[in-house]
Enzyme design. Structure first.
Site, PDB file in Angstrom:
ATOM      1  CG  ASN A 128      -1.644   1.325   1.381  1.00  0.00           C
ATOM      2  OD1 ASN A 128      -2.566   1.624   0.640  1.00  0.00           O
ATOM      3  ND2 ASN A 128      -1.215   2.124   2.347  1.00  0.00           N
ATOM      4  CG  ASP A 201      -1.033   5.729   0.930  1.00  0.00           C
ATOM      5  OD1 ASP A 201      -0.417   5.803   2.014  1.00  0.00           O
ATOM      6  OD2 ASP A 201      -2.209   5.332   0.842  1.00  0.00           O
ATOM      7  CG  ASP A 232      -0.064  -3.692   6.078  1.00  0.00           C
ATOM      8  OD1 ASP A 232      -0.556  -4.010   7.174  1.00  0.00           O
ATOM      9  OD2 ASP A 232       0.307  -2.534   5.801  1.00  0.00           O
ATOM     10  CG  HIS A 236      -6.414   1.831   3.718  1.00  0.00           C
ATOM     11  ND1 HIS A 236      -7.599   2.502   3.887  1.00  0.00           N
ATOM     12  CD2 HIS A 236      -6.214   1.117   4.846  1.00  0.00           C
ATOM     13  CE1 HIS A 236      -8.101   2.211   5.074  1.00  0.00           C
ATOM     14  NE2 HIS A 236      -7.291   1.372   5.677  1.00  0.00           N
ATOM     15  CD  GLU A 269      -4.531  -4.733   8.180  1.00  0.00           C
ATOM     16  OE1 GLU A 269      -4.507  -4.426   9.383  1.00  0.00           O
ATOM     17  OE2 GLU A 269      -3.754  -4.241   7.329  1.00  0.00           O
TER      18      GLU A 269
END
Length: 534
Positions: A128, A201, A232, A236, A269
């Site tokens: 991410n 990010d 992970d 996002h 996740e």
């Protein structure tokens, strides 16, 4: 060399090649992931082989027999790549091993040793965001014309004035600032970092970034031999208002990884309610069930069945629902997007207060939480040390304390990179001491792991048994021609139940707590559990 010797050698080489081919073919046959029991390891705290105080890969390798004896057949490794932090979620090299942990050859040896014991290995893949110190970001900060500028997300300060400190905290991040300035930068551009400024990010609108990550993933699968990844912060990859783009990305990622390993295991996740999480199933083998973890612990502490669902920044709790109905309602949502979806269940992980602390250190409650985890559907994940009742409450370092292998004076492999506040020799009984105690938490886990390997528990469906008694959770698990009845007493008082709902379930399979059964009743002591089969 004589002709006869050459012939023998030739035949031997053919046999070796044949065995190698068979082994390779077997290694890519479809593993039954829903039959496995996973064990999560924070390498830094697990086992120190060289006395420098930091857990390492050779230390883990030396503990594979322990994990095998416990019944573990899959391992999830927290990040091991080069990083400036102790937790290593801010990666600076996506195809490297942190020197504190060992070498790539050490890791290959670990994987070979695990596979020799029929233990699969997945690793955290943190894509991410990168670390602030990653060469890509160090270059990107130099200006708009930098080679890697577009590997990250940038916006003019004026255009995001209202967003700079807009984000609220969430379960997976307590950061409220998502846009960050670069010191000394005159471009007036800020970069996006969901978790904090040290983790910028990556920009997945850039095809070059996607290619970089696909290549890195294929490296670990093809060159090193890992069996899959824990992804992970999967929710996002794009901001929450672009969830559809995130769903599409993970489908593409899965397709790319399957090119080198058709049976790759990918677990995401996605810390969200089931409705929000379910579309992600299309891009994963499995997703963690955060609601289930909270429901189990809350039910034990409240001494009544609680069904919880993530809502906003807390949990909505429904005391009128039951876990079987919740599972049967929500699982089809995930199966809609992935017919082969495997649900992952757990009690806690490296981001949450440890189970034993949430349950007040009460050994009966700790055992009961495990009994629920392993008798309910889902592929179970055990956080290292959970099987001996390790304690820990946030901040994060204190839920990632050193594993207790033996009393400290005998424990040559205990790590010392930090001083434990919760799990010490005075508060937790070590592995070595618990192994010899048949009533210990670790032996309770070992028995439950063996129970979980039965197909009725690893593959079976679930139906509620309604005793209409607060503090009792009862259900059946059924698979093919096999069916079992399960009863748990959540309370600190004994309960007496009618045999009526379990009249066809007459053979004792497993129990914890000294359950007594007569012709008409079942008597469960406080926190006791029992399983019968037809």
């Amino acid at each position: 060399m004589k002709l006869q010797q050459l012939s023998i050698l030739f035949l031997y080489l053919i046999m070796v090649m044949s065995c190698t081919k068979t082994s390779k073919e077997e290694s890519v046959s479809s593993p039954e992931w829903n039959k496995k029991v996973f064990y999560e390891i924070f390498v830094q705290s697990f086992a120190d082989s060289n006395g420098d105080g930091i857990g390492d890969i050779p230390g883990m390798t030396s503990k594979l027999d322990y994990l095998s004896d416990l019944g573990i057949d899959a391992i999830w490794l927290m990040p091991m790549s080069p990083s400036p932090s102790y937790h290593k979620y801010d990666v600076v090299d996506y195809t490297g091993i942190h020197p504190d942990y060992g070498t790539m050859e050490d890791f290959k040896a670990f994987i070979d040793a695990a596979h020799a014991r029929d233990i699969s290995v997945i690793m955290d893949f943190v894509i991410n965001h990168s670390g602030y110190d990653h060469p890509w970001f160090q270059d990107a900060m130099t200006g708009k014309e930098a080679k890697y500028r577009d590997y990250y997300v940038w916006a003019n300060k004026d255009s995001i004035a209202e967003q700079i400190a807009k984000k609220e905290t969430s379960f997976d991040s307590d950061n409220i600032r998502q846009w960050h300035p670069v010191a000394g930068d005159t471009t007036q551009e800020h970069y996006y970092g969901f978790f904090y400024g040290g983790m910028p990010d990556l920009n997945y609108d850039n095809p070059a970034v996607r290619t970089e990550m696909y290549n890195a993933g294929k490296f670990w699968l093809e060159e090193i031999g890992v069996d899959g990844f824990r992804l992970d912060a999967a929710k996002h990859i794009y901001p929450d208002d672009r969830a559809i783009d995130s769903h599409a990305f993970w489908k593409e990622f899965k397709t790319e990884m399957e090119k080198v390993n058709p049976d790759v295991y990918l677990i995401g996740e996605v810390w969200a309610d089931a409705g929000t999480a379910s579309p992600y199933a299309a891009g994963f083998t499995s997703l963690f069930n955060f609601d289930r973890a909270f429901s189990i612990l809350e039910s034990i502490n409240k001494e009544k069945v609680v069904a919880a669902n993530i809502a906003g920044h807390g949990y909505e709790i429904d005391s009128s629902a039951n876990l079987a109905e919740v599972i049967n309602t929500s699982l089809p949502w995930f199966k809609k997007y992935n017919a082969e979806f495997v649900e992952a269940s757990f009690l806690s992980n490296h981001d949450q207060n440890r189970v034993a602390s949430v349950l007040g250190g009460d050994q009966a409650k700790i055992k009961l939480s495990a009994s629920l985890l392993f008798t309910l559907p889902g592929t179970p994940y055990i956080y290292y040390g959970e099987e001996i009742g390790m304690l820990g409450m946030k901040p994060d370092e204190n839920i990632r304390e050193p594993m207790l292998w033996d009393k400290v004076s005998f424990d040559a492999m205990r790590t010392s990179w930090m001083e434990a506040d919760y799990s010490t020799d005075t508060s937790v009984t070590s592995v070595a001491q618990q192994w010899s105690d048949d009533q210990s938490i670790i032996n309770h886990y070992k028995r439950l792991i063996a129970l979980k390997k039965q197909e009725v528990f690893s593959l079976g469906d679930i139906q509620n048994l309604d005793y209409k008694k607060s503090g009792v959770i009862a259900f059946t698990r059924s698979y093919k021609d096999e069916s079992v009845g399960v009863v748990h007493n959540l309370t600190n008082q004994p309960v007496e139940l009618s045999n009526a709902l379990l009249d066809k379930y007459t053979t004792l399979v497993w129990q914890e707590g000294g359950v007594e059964r007569t012709a008409s009743t079942i008597k469960l002591p406080a926190r006791a559990s029992v399983v019968y089969k037809k």
